[in-house]
Design a protein around this motif. Sequence first.
Motif, mmCIF file in Angstrom:
data_model
loop_
_atom_site.group_PDB
_atom_site.id
_atom_site.type_symbol
_atom_site.label_atom_id
_atom_site.label_comp_id
_atom_site.label_asym_id
_atom_site.label_seq_id
_atom_site.Cartn_x
_atom_site.Cartn_y
_atom_site.Cartn_z
ATOM 1 N N LEU A 198 48.798 35.636 65.292
ATOM 2 C CA LEU A 198 47.739 35.762 64.549
ATOM 3 C C LEU A 198 47.359 34.320 64.255
ATOM 4 O O LEU A 198 46.219 33.742 64.505
ATOM 5 C CB LEU A 198 47.723 36.733 63.234
ATOM 6 N N ALA A 199 48.088 33.554 63.525
ATOM 7 C CA ALA A 199 47.641 32.141 63.291
ATOM 8 C C ALA A 199 47.879 31.212 64.287
ATOM 9 O O ALA A 199 47.004 30.175 64.086
ATOM 10 C CB ALA A 199 48.962 31.740 62.204
ATOM 11 N N GLY A 200 48.550 31.525 65.609
ATOM 12 C CA GLY A 200 48.456 30.708 66.605
ATOM 13 C C GLY A 200 47.618 31.028 67.533
ATOM 14 O O GLY A 200 47.224 30.357 68.689
ATOM 15 N N HIS A 201 46.731 32.064 67.501
ATOM 16 C CA HIS A 201 45.776 32.461 68.552
ATOM 17 C C HIS A 201 44.365 32.293 67.916
ATOM 18 O O HIS A 201 43.423 31.514 68.423
ATOM 19 C CB HIS A 201 46.068 33.932 69.018
ATOM 20 N N GLU A 202 44.061 33.375 67.084
ATOM 21 C CA GLU A 202 42.569 33.462 66.615
ATOM 22 C C GLU A 202 41.996 32.233 65.889
ATOM 23 O O GLU A 202 41.011 31.726 66.043
ATOM 24 C CB GLU A 202 42.395 34.630 65.691
ATOM 25 N N THR A 203 42.776 31.623 65.189
ATOM 26 C CA THR A 203 42.615 30.238 64.444
ATOM 27 C C THR A 203 42.078 29.330 65.234
ATOM 28 O O THR A 203 41.143 28.434 64.939
ATOM 29 C CB THR A 203 43.477 30.040 63.280
ATOM 30 N N THR A 204 43.121 29.133 66.377
ATOM 31 C CA THR A 204 42.949 28.029 67.262
ATOM 32 C C THR A 204 41.481 28.097 68.184
ATOM 33 O O THR A 204 40.970 27.299 68.687
ATOM 34 C CB THR A 204 43.986 27.512 68.077
ATOM 35 N N ILE A 205 41.455 29.330 68.345
ATOM 36 C CA ILE A 205 40.089 29.571 69.251
ATOM 37 C C ILE A 205 38.899 29.222 68.405
ATOM 38 O O ILE A 205 37.908 28.663 68.961
ATOM 39 C CB ILE A 205 39.987 31.099 69.426
ATOM 40 N N SER A 206 38.811 29.454 67.035
ATOM 41 C CA SER A 206 37.584 29.287 66.335
ATOM 42 C C SER A 206 37.729 27.609 66.124
ATOM 43 O O SER A 206 36.543 26.917 66.259
ATOM 44 C CB SER A 206 37.752 29.920 65.143
ATOM 45 N N LEU A 207 38.844 26.965 66.130
ATOM 46 C CA LEU A 207 38.736 25.714 65.778
ATOM 47 C C LEU A 207 38.336 25.016 67.088
ATOM 48 O O LEU A 207 37.340 23.976 66.568
ATOM 49 C CB LEU A 207 40.253 24.964 65.547
ATOM 50 N N LEU A 208 38.809 25.204 68.160
ATOM 51 C CA LEU A 208 38.141 24.662 69.540
ATOM 52 C C LEU A 208 36.622 24.988 69.639
ATOM 53 O O LEU A 208 35.676 24.034 70.035
ATOM 54 C CB LEU A 208 39.050 25.151 70.585
ATOM 55 N N SER A 209 36.252 26.205 69.257
ATOM 56 C CA SER A 209 34.901 26.675 69.739
ATOM 57 C C SER A 209 33.958 25.784 68.581
ATOM 58 O O SER A 209 32.933 25.561 68.960
ATOM 59 C CB SER A 209 34.709 28.175 69.741
ATOM 60 N N PHE B 14 28.505 29.356 81.242
ATOM 61 C CA PHE B 14 30.029 29.720 81.027
ATOM 62 C C PHE B 14 30.069 30.332 79.465
ATOM 63 O O PHE B 14 29.183 29.636 78.644
ATOM 64 C CB PHE B 14 30.953 29.049 81.643
ATOM 65 N N ASP B 15 31.093 30.635 79.051
ATOM 66 C CA ASP B 15 31.403 31.111 77.606
ATOM 67 C C ASP B 15 32.748 30.262 77.330
ATOM 68 O O ASP B 15 33.892 30.506 77.864
ATOM 69 C CB ASP B 15 31.865 32.598 77.394
ATOM 70 N N VAL B 16 32.563 29.373 76.295
ATOM 71 C CA VAL B 16 33.398 28.440 76.026
ATOM 72 C C VAL B 16 34.603 29.231 75.289
ATOM 73 O O VAL B 16 35.842 28.874 75.482
ATOM 74 C CB VAL B 16 33.136 27.472 75.021
ATOM 75 N N ILE B 17 34.441 30.261 74.619
ATOM 76 C CA ILE B 17 35.281 31.223 74.018
ATOM 77 C C ILE B 17 36.105 31.951 75.152
ATOM 78 O O ILE B 17 37.418 31.812 74.993
ATOM 79 C CB ILE B 17 34.784 32.191 73.110
ATOM 80 N N ASP B 18 35.484 32.981 75.954
ATOM 81 C CA ASP B 18 36.162 33.948 76.910
ATOM 82 C C ASP B 18 36.614 32.972 77.978
ATOM 83 O O ASP B 18 37.736 33.405 78.670
ATOM 84 C CB ASP B 18 34.988 34.905 77.219
ATOM 85 N N ASP B 19 36.191 31.903 78.373
ATOM 86 C CA ASP B 19 36.563 31.250 79.441
ATOM 87 C C ASP B 19 37.525 30.080 79.277
ATOM 88 O O ASP B 19 38.145 29.521 80.389
ATOM 89 C CB ASP B 19 35.477 30.812 80.414
ATOM 90 N N LEU B 20 37.445 29.683 78.127
ATOM 91 C CA LEU B 20 38.541 28.591 77.806
ATOM 92 C C LEU B 20 39.258 28.698 76.499
ATOM 93 O O LEU B 20 40.386 28.845 76.700
ATOM 94 C CB LEU B 20 37.500 27.159 77.643
ATOM 95 N N ALA B 21 38.509 28.882 75.298
ATOM 96 C CA ALA B 21 39.385 28.599 73.965
ATOM 97 C C ALA B 21 40.276 30.082 74.025
ATOM 98 O O ALA B 21 41.482 29.697 73.607
ATOM 99 C CB ALA B 21 38.462 28.672 72.960
ATOM 100 N N ALA B 22 39.765 31.024 74.065
ATOM 101 C CA ALA B 22 40.557 32.431 74.135
ATOM 102 C C ALA B 22 41.933 32.177 75.024
ATOM 103 O O ALA B 22 43.030 32.494 74.612
ATOM 104 C CB ALA B 22 39.965 33.604 74.259
ATOM 105 N N PRO B 23 41.729 32.213 76.417
ATOM 106 C CA PRO B 23 42.973 32.127 77.373
ATOM 107 C C PRO B 23 43.831 31.092 77.159
ATOM 108 O O PRO B 23 44.601 31.113 77.215
ATOM 109 C CB PRO B 23 42.115 32.202 78.630
ATOM 110 N N LEU B 24 43.363 29.917 76.775
ATOM 111 C CA LEU B 24 43.840 28.682 76.258
ATOM 112 C C LEU B 24 45.118 28.902 75.293
ATOM 113 O O LEU B 24 46.403 28.780 75.505
ATOM 114 C CB LEU B 24 43.565 27.351 76.254
ATOM 115 N N THR B 25 44.279 29.427 74.173
ATOM 116 C CA THR B 25 45.132 29.608 72.842
ATOM 117 C C THR B 25 46.090 30.874 73.073
ATOM 118 O O THR B 25 47.352 30.852 72.685
ATOM 119 C CB THR B 25 44.361 29.836 71.861
#
Length: 425
Positions: free
Chosen positions: A246-257, A148-159
């Motif tokens: 932008l600040a609350g989405h893309e940056t938090t995806i990267s922080l978690l991944s 599974f993809d930590v970004i597409d399946d967790l980090a991105a949809p969560l944030t």
Amino acid sequence: MNDFRAPRTPTPATVDLRPHTEALLHDPNPVYARLLEQGPVHRAIQPDGGEAWLVLGYPEAKEALAHPSLSSDPVNADRDWRARYLGDPDTTEFPHGRNMLNSDPPEHTRLRKPTTHAFTPRRIEELRSTVEEHTERLIRALPEAEPFDVIDDLAAPLTLSMICTVLGVPDIDHGRIREWADRVSFPKVPQDAITARQDLIPYFDELIGDKRLEPGTGLFDALLQTADAELLSHEELRATAFLLLLAGHETTISLLSNAVLCLLTHPEQLALLRRNPDLTNQAVHETLRFAPPAPSPFPRFASEDLTLGSTDIPGDGSHVKIMISSAQRDPREFPDPHVFDISRTPGYLVAFGHSIHGCPGRSLAYLEANVALPALLERFPDLALATTPDTLNWRVGPLLRALDHLPCQAHAAEVRPTNNRTDAA
């Protein structure tokens, strides 16, 4: 790698980074570490051909972030920067308008106040149960028998779910919001970001209009109330919503991944965290130091002559690029800076900015990472990469550097990790 040959003088020679474009994409840390050894501030030609002053050292970066002669307002940028990133050398505004990120005091103070009043610790803590619910739902859906993809399946949809909850964006629009945010954060050419900003304008206009007709009790509703009291214009409010997206989405995806990647490529640190779950917040903190989602903040422009370190920077509107990713690996401030160590004594980081431009939403990012990371590790006790680190692809935008995908699996075949001194991100 070629010798940069940048002398230590108040007026250093210009460094050409274009021959190092691939290295900067794959792993920029060795490039900047070598430059930092030669001095904390350099004039440089960027991979895209634009010129900027690079601030690489920790004390110099911290000073630059608070320096009154370094403006965040594009009106003080030189014409070359405006032509490249705004699409017109005579334009002094972004299409989405003016917010606290691209303004200076006293205007900055007025624009920031509604967000600061809305993002209170109490309001952020009230979102914890929502973060936990989204996290549980997403992690329960992750397969055990296939990657599974930590970004597409967790980090991105969560944030995305959380920032859309904050803004009051309907579920049906989440896909469009992510596509717009992606184009702004990682444009193939600068015009992509300009067009995406223009596309977002009517959407946010409608969203704000709907909120005014049917007020709620959410965080964005609180921001609307404070904004009205502070007499923010509609355009300024829209620009604030744009910034929060932008600040609350893309940056938090990267922080978690990035946190997952750092732990999986440093197995002794992962083992330490599993033995001591109370170190979760320190693991997030160390990720922000070692692999910050935004290697540099919003550009600064030299509106007056200034000196950083021993380097003189003319007040001609030059772009000043503060490299917080390099600053947070400055050995003058962080012992063994290229070692990922979650037991490190936490130091003061500039990953979320500093002084008046400190990010008011940092507590929400910490909350999401501190909920999702332990939940993922508990769900998969043998979590591992489903590929080797050298095959991972990175994307670089004007402010961000992020993984494209992070394939993992519950019970992977053995994947050889990098050792503790190798940069995973």
